[in-house]
Design a protein around this motif. Structure first.
Motif, short mmCIF file in Angstrom:
data_model
loop_
_atom_site.label_atom_id
_atom_site.label_comp_id
_atom_site.label_asym_id
_atom_site.label_seq_id
_atom_site.Cartn_x
_atom_site.Cartn_y
_atom_site.Cartn_z
N TYR A 180 9.57 34.97 -5.11
CA TYR A 180 9.01 35.16 -6.43
C TYR A 180 10.14 35.56 -7.38
CZ TYR A 180 4.69 34.63 -3.99
OH TYR A 180 3.69 34.10 -3.23
N PRO A 181 10.41 34.73 -8.39
CA PRO A 181 11.55 34.95 -9.28
C PRO A 181 11.33 36.10 -10.25
CG PRO A 181 10.25 33.11 -10.07
CD PRO A 181 9.65 33.54 -8.75
N ASP A 182 12.43 36.75 -10.62
CA ASP A 182 12.36 37.75 -11.69
C ASP A 182 12.99 37.22 -12.98
OD1 ASP A 182 15.02 37.88 -10.98
OD2 ASP A 182 14.95 39.95 -10.32
N PHE A 183 13.59 36.01 -12.89
CA PHE A 183 14.18 35.36 -14.06
C PHE A 183 14.10 33.85 -13.85
CE2 PHE A 183 17.83 33.48 -16.32
CZ PHE A 183 17.56 33.94 -17.60
N ILE A 184 13.63 33.14 -14.86
CA ILE A 184 13.57 31.68 -14.80
C ILE A 184 14.29 31.13 -16.02
CG2 ILE A 184 12.08 29.64 -14.91
CD1 ILE A 184 9.91 31.29 -13.48
N LYS A 185 15.26 30.26 -15.77
CA LYS A 185 15.99 29.58 -16.83
C LYS A 185 15.72 28.09 -16.67
CE LYS A 185 20.58 28.49 -18.49
NZ LYS A 185 21.99 28.42 -18.11
N VAL B 17 2.44 31.78 -11.02
CA VAL B 17 3.51 32.68 -10.55
C VAL B 17 4.06 33.49 -11.72
CG1 VAL B 17 5.92 32.71 -9.74
CG2 VAL B 17 4.20 31.40 -8.50
N ILE B 18 4.24 32.83 -12.86
CA ILE B 18 4.77 33.54 -14.02
C ILE B 18 3.81 34.67 -14.43
CG2 ILE B 18 5.36 33.32 -16.46
CD1 ILE B 18 6.33 30.42 -15.75
N LYS B 19 2.51 34.40 -14.45
CA LYS B 19 1.54 35.44 -14.80
C LYS B 19 1.54 36.56 -13.76
CE LYS B 19 -1.87 32.61 -17.25
NZ LYS B 19 -3.24 32.07 -17.18
N LYS B 20 1.70 36.20 -12.49
CA LYS B 20 1.62 37.19 -11.42
C LYS B 20 2.84 38.10 -11.37
CE LYS B 20 1.26 37.53 -6.39
NZ LYS B 20 1.14 36.79 -5.13
N VAL B 21 4.04 37.53 -11.40
CA VAL B 21 5.24 38.35 -11.19
C VAL B 21 5.99 38.69 -12.48
CG1 VAL B 21 5.50 37.56 -8.83
CG2 VAL B 21 6.76 36.41 -10.63
N ARG B 22 5.58 38.06 -13.60
CA ARG B 22 6.11 38.38 -14.93
C ARG B 22 7.64 38.35 -15.01
NH1 ARG B 22 4.79 43.09 -17.19
NH2 ARG B 22 4.40 42.14 -19.20
N PRO B 23 8.25 37.21 -14.67
CA PRO B 23 9.71 37.12 -14.80
C PRO B 23 10.12 36.98 -16.26
CG PRO B 23 8.83 34.98 -14.25
CD PRO B 23 7.67 35.96 -14.20
N LEU C 94 6.63 24.47 -16.64
CA LEU C 94 5.96 25.73 -16.94
C LEU C 94 4.49 25.68 -16.54
CD1 LEU C 94 7.59 26.46 -20.39
CD2 LEU C 94 7.82 27.88 -18.33
N LYS C 95 3.85 24.56 -16.80
CA LYS C 95 2.44 24.42 -16.40
C LYS C 95 2.30 24.48 -14.89
CE LYS C 95 0.81 21.97 -20.48
NZ LYS C 95 0.26 20.71 -21.03
N GLY C 96 3.28 23.95 -14.16
CA GLY C 96 3.25 23.99 -12.70
C GLY C 96 3.67 25.33 -12.12
N GLY C 97 4.06 26.25 -12.98
CA GLY C 97 4.48 27.57 -12.51
C GLY C 97 3.78 28.73 -13.19
N ILE C 98 2.76 28.42 -13.98
CA ILE C 98 2.16 29.47 -14.80
C ILE C 98 1.49 30.56 -13.99
CG2 ILE C 98 -0.08 28.36 -15.20
CD1 ILE C 98 2.11 30.23 -17.81
N ASP D 145 4.56 27.00 -8.58
CA ASP D 145 3.54 27.83 -7.93
C ASP D 145 3.47 27.55 -6.43
OD1 ASP D 145 2.77 29.07 -10.30
OD2 ASP D 145 1.13 27.66 -10.68
N ASP D 146 3.44 26.27 -6.06
CA ASP D 146 3.35 25.90 -4.65
C ASP D 146 4.60 26.28 -3.87
OD1 ASP D 146 0.85 24.85 -5.21
OD2 ASP D 146 1.58 22.78 -5.37
N PHE D 147 5.77 26.04 -4.46
CA PHE D 147 7.03 26.37 -3.79
C PHE D 147 7.12 27.87 -3.51
CE2 PHE D 147 11.41 27.81 -3.87
CZ PHE D 147 11.97 27.01 -2.87
N CYS D 148 6.82 28.66 -4.53
CA CYS D 148 6.91 30.12 -4.36
C CYS D 148 5.96 30.61 -3.28
CB CYS D 148 6.64 30.82 -5.68
SG CYS D 148 7.96 30.60 -6.89
#
Length: 93
Positions: free
Chosen positions: A14-19, A36-42, A30-34, A5-8
């Motif tokens: 903002y990623p469209d795919f996360i592996k 961003v994940i909710k916002k941009v829905r990768p 995932l907890k540290g990126g939730i 979240d902080d890095f983005c």
């Protein structure tokens, strides 16, 4: 270490795919990126085979936090390794 979240936010990316295959640290990441994940829905491809807890806790965490996603499992080994949870955003109309 820096949260996704902080890095983005800092880098305005903002990623469209996360592996993720980060040797058991997937849930923490995932907890540290939730947000961003909710916002941009990768789309997500998350390894869940590093521990029995990951096999249960990662799908539960994502299911509880990501509405309007479809979840699928892929298993790529005859042993108890190489299991990947895919999370694909549903189309919103």
């Amino acid at each position: 270490m820096i949260k996704i979240d902080d890095f983005c936010k800092e880098q305005n990316v903002y990623p469209d795919f996360i592996k993720m295959d980060i040797e058991g640290a997937e849930l923490s990441a995932l907890k540290g990126g939730i947000e961003v994940i909710k916002k941009v829905r990768p789309q997500l491809a998350i390894s869940i085979y590093h521990s029995e807890n990951d096999l249960v806790n990662i799908p539960i965490y994502l299911y509880e936090n990501l509405k309007d996603y479809i979840f699928k499992l892929g298993h790529y080994s005859p042993w108890s390794a190489e299991t990947v949870l895919y999370a694909i955003p549903k189309e919103i109309s």
